[in-house]
Design a protein around this motif. Structure first.
Motif, PDB file in Angstrom:
ATOM      1  N   THR A 108       1.531  -2.957  -5.309  1.00  0.00           N
ATOM      2  CA  THR A 108       1.694  -2.401  -6.013  1.00  0.00           C
ATOM      3  C   THR A 108       2.045  -1.262  -6.908  1.00  0.00           C
ATOM      4  OG1 THR A 108      -0.295  -1.604  -6.655  1.00  0.00           O
ATOM      5  CG2 THR A 108      -0.617  -3.802  -6.755  1.00  0.00           C
ATOM      6  N   LEU A 109       3.191  -0.572  -7.972  1.00  0.00           N
ATOM      7  CA  LEU A 109       3.900   0.863  -8.032  1.00  0.00           C
ATOM      8  C   LEU A 109       3.142   0.620  -8.899  1.00  0.00           C
ATOM      9  CD1 LEU A 109       5.320   2.630  -6.118  1.00  0.00           C
ATOM     10  CD2 LEU A 109       7.069   1.892  -7.736  1.00  0.00           C
ATOM     11  N   HIS A 110       2.445   1.637  -9.498  1.00  0.00           N
ATOM     12  CA  HIS A 110       2.539   2.324 -11.110  1.00  0.00           C
ATOM     13  C   HIS A 110       2.913   3.718 -11.367  1.00  0.00           C
ATOM     14  CE1 HIS A 110      -1.245  -0.529 -11.865  1.00  0.00           C
ATOM     15  NE2 HIS A 110      -1.616  -0.503 -10.495  1.00  0.00           N
ATOM     16  N   PRO A 142      -8.776  -2.939  -1.758  1.00  0.00           N
ATOM     17  CA  PRO A 142      -8.681  -2.192  -0.870  1.00  0.00           C
ATOM     18  C   PRO A 142      -7.662  -1.329   0.083  1.00  0.00           C
ATOM     19  CG  PRO A 142      -7.999  -4.017   0.566  1.00  0.00           C
ATOM     20  CD  PRO A 142      -7.878  -4.383  -0.945  1.00  0.00           C
ATOM     21  N   ASN A 143      -7.723  -0.492  -0.616  1.00  0.00           N
ATOM     22  CA  ASN A 143      -6.684   0.933   0.050  1.00  0.00           C
ATOM     23  C   ASN A 143      -7.296   1.789   0.906  1.00  0.00           C
ATOM     24  OD1 ASN A 143      -4.012   0.385  -1.765  1.00  0.00           O
ATOM     25  ND2 ASN A 143      -5.848   0.544  -3.159  1.00  0.00           N
ATOM     26  N   VAL A 149      -2.518  -0.821  -3.336  1.00  0.00           N
ATOM     27  CA  VAL A 149      -3.030  -2.290  -2.989  1.00  0.00           C
ATOM     28  C   VAL A 149      -3.405  -2.999  -3.402  1.00  0.00           C
ATOM     29  CG1 VAL A 149      -1.699  -2.090  -0.268  1.00  0.00           C
ATOM     30  CG2 VAL A 149      -3.803  -1.816  -0.356  1.00  0.00           C
ATOM     31  N   ILE A 150      -4.224  -4.378  -3.610  1.00  0.00           N
ATOM     32  CA  ILE A 150      -4.972  -5.037  -4.271  1.00  0.00           C
ATOM     33  C   ILE A 150      -4.649  -6.325  -3.884  1.00  0.00           C
ATOM     34  CG2 ILE A 150      -4.777  -4.358  -6.208  1.00  0.00           C
ATOM     35  CD1 ILE A 150      -3.524  -6.759  -7.386  1.00  0.00           C
ATOM     36  N   ALA A 151      -6.581  -7.172  -3.464  1.00  0.00           N
ATOM     37  CA  ALA A 151      -6.634  -8.591  -2.804  1.00  0.00           C
ATOM     38  C   ALA A 151      -6.958  -9.304  -4.209  1.00  0.00           C
ATOM     39  CB  ALA A 151      -7.957  -7.999  -1.819  1.00  0.00           C
ATOM     40  N   PRO A 152      -6.259  -9.672  -4.298  1.00  0.00           N
ATOM     41  CA  PRO A 152      -6.709 -10.617  -5.524  1.00  0.00           C
ATOM     42  C   PRO A 152      -7.206 -12.015  -4.428  1.00  0.00           C
ATOM     43  CG  PRO A 152      -4.447 -10.942  -4.886  1.00  0.00           C
ATOM     44  CD  PRO A 152      -5.254  -9.966  -4.065  1.00  0.00           C
TER      45      PRO A 152
END
Length: 351
Positions: A266-268, A241-242, A255-258
């Motif tokens: 996260t960094l891509h 949920p960004n 960010v991610i919400a597992p």
């Protein structure tokens, strides 16, 4: 067509650990818009505007605009605000010293998230009410305030890329939603992707969107990167949920919400989408990332600031730092500017 450039400040050298360098109430009321700054002054907006000394937070000037503030942005020459009265919208450009440079009625009804500051220009989104209701984006000279061009526009806040003007639409009919590009050369709108989304970040000719469904628990969806020059999808990854994304010439932070009530930063890689790292899980429902030169900063649930090592994703600090920012902090000089209710704080490298 004039070559339009998005303002791209370089991230400061914020070496963790961070400490609060100053904290002040500028006396302008509730603050929730992202501040703007140059190398000497940070400008915040409430019921009035305030220019603060970047070094110590002392009030340098105050400006009382007409009506209520809708949006705040900046050009090289100074801060620019959209504000409204009961009958019409106004745009006012100030110097960094707080003096009015120009004020115009843009001829369109405006709302929040309406302005994008460029180098010598300004994009203003709004709605023509006569002779028919239609949404447009106006190109305004940031030096003189003159309206130089008008383009069709569907969706939220405009962004500029070399090929044209980007817009995101998540509230229209199925044939209207998605990521749109108004092409300067062909003078036509092109839909780059049909996924509804609110969150977008632009870096030169690249655009990254978060097409997650935040109504799902936990939110599910995709982070999608497009080359706007070719209109091609470059890569995809797990989405938010960004509520905002952060990017520079090298990386994208998100960010991610597992799981429910759990987040991971996260960094891509910007161009390939390669995942450099995923942080350890943290409690939270929403987050706003900010990229500094050697750290990824994450405002979590408006309550705290998490500081991660940009190289490996290790958590370096967890700071009690309340925030009412909607779109992330303002990086200025060698500090991070944050607002919370009526107050402004500056965090810097611990001396």
């Amino acid at each position: 067509m004039v070559r339009l450039m998005q303002l791209q400040p370089q991230p400061p050298e914020l070496h963790p650990p961070l400490d609060r360098a100053w904290h002040t109430d500028p006396g302008v009321g509730y603050l929730d818009l992202t501040p703007v700054a140059n190398e000497a002054v940070v400008v915040v907006a409430g019921a009035r505007l305030a220019g603060l000394n970047l070094a110590d937070g002392n009030l340098r000037w105050s400006y009382a605009q007409t009506g209520s503030t809708l949006d705040l942005t900046a050009s090289v020459a100074g801060p620019i605000i959209a504000h409204s009265t009961q009958n019409h919208s106004l745009i006012t450009a100030l110097t960094w010293q707080g003096d009015v440079r120009w004020q115009i009625d843009p001829g369109i009804a405006m709302a929040g998230r309406s302005l994008t500051g460029l180098d010598g220009y300004l994009l203003a989104r709004g709605v023509h009410l006569r002779p028919s209701v239609r949404q447009v984006c106006r190109l305004i000279n940031a030096v003189t305030g003159s309206v130089e061009a008008e383009y069709p526009h569907v969706g939220g806040k405009p962004d500029i890329v070399p090929r044209g003007i980007l817009a995101s639409n998540d509230a229209g009919s199925p044939d209207e939603t998605g990521l749109w590009l108004y092409d300067f050369t062909t003078q036509h709108a092109v839909r780059l992707h049909d996924a509804p989304h609110e969150v977008r970040i632009v870096e030169d000719a690249l655009v990254i969107i978060d097409a997650s469904d935040r109504d799902q628990i936990p939110p599910q969806g995709d982070l999608l990167a497009f080359d706007t020059t070719r209109g091609a999808l470059l890569w995809s990854a797990s989405g938010g949920p960004n509520h905002a994304l952060a990017a520079d010439r090298h990386h994208v932070a998100s960010v991610i919400a597992p799981q429910e009530n759990q987040l991971r930063a996260t960094l891509h890689d910007l161009r390939s989408g390669t995942l450099h790292w995923t942080s350890e899980p943290m409690l939270g429902q929403e987050a706003l990332p900010v990229l500094a030169a050697d750290a990824v900063l994450l405002f979590v649930d408006g309550k705290r600031l998490m500081v991660f090592d940009r190289t490996n994703g290790n958590l370096l600090q967890n700071i009690d730092q309340p925030s009412t920012l909607i779109f992330g902090g303002c990086l200025a000089g060698n500090g991070l500017i944050n607002v919370f209710r009526n107050t402004v704080s500056c965090l810097k490298t611990r001396s």
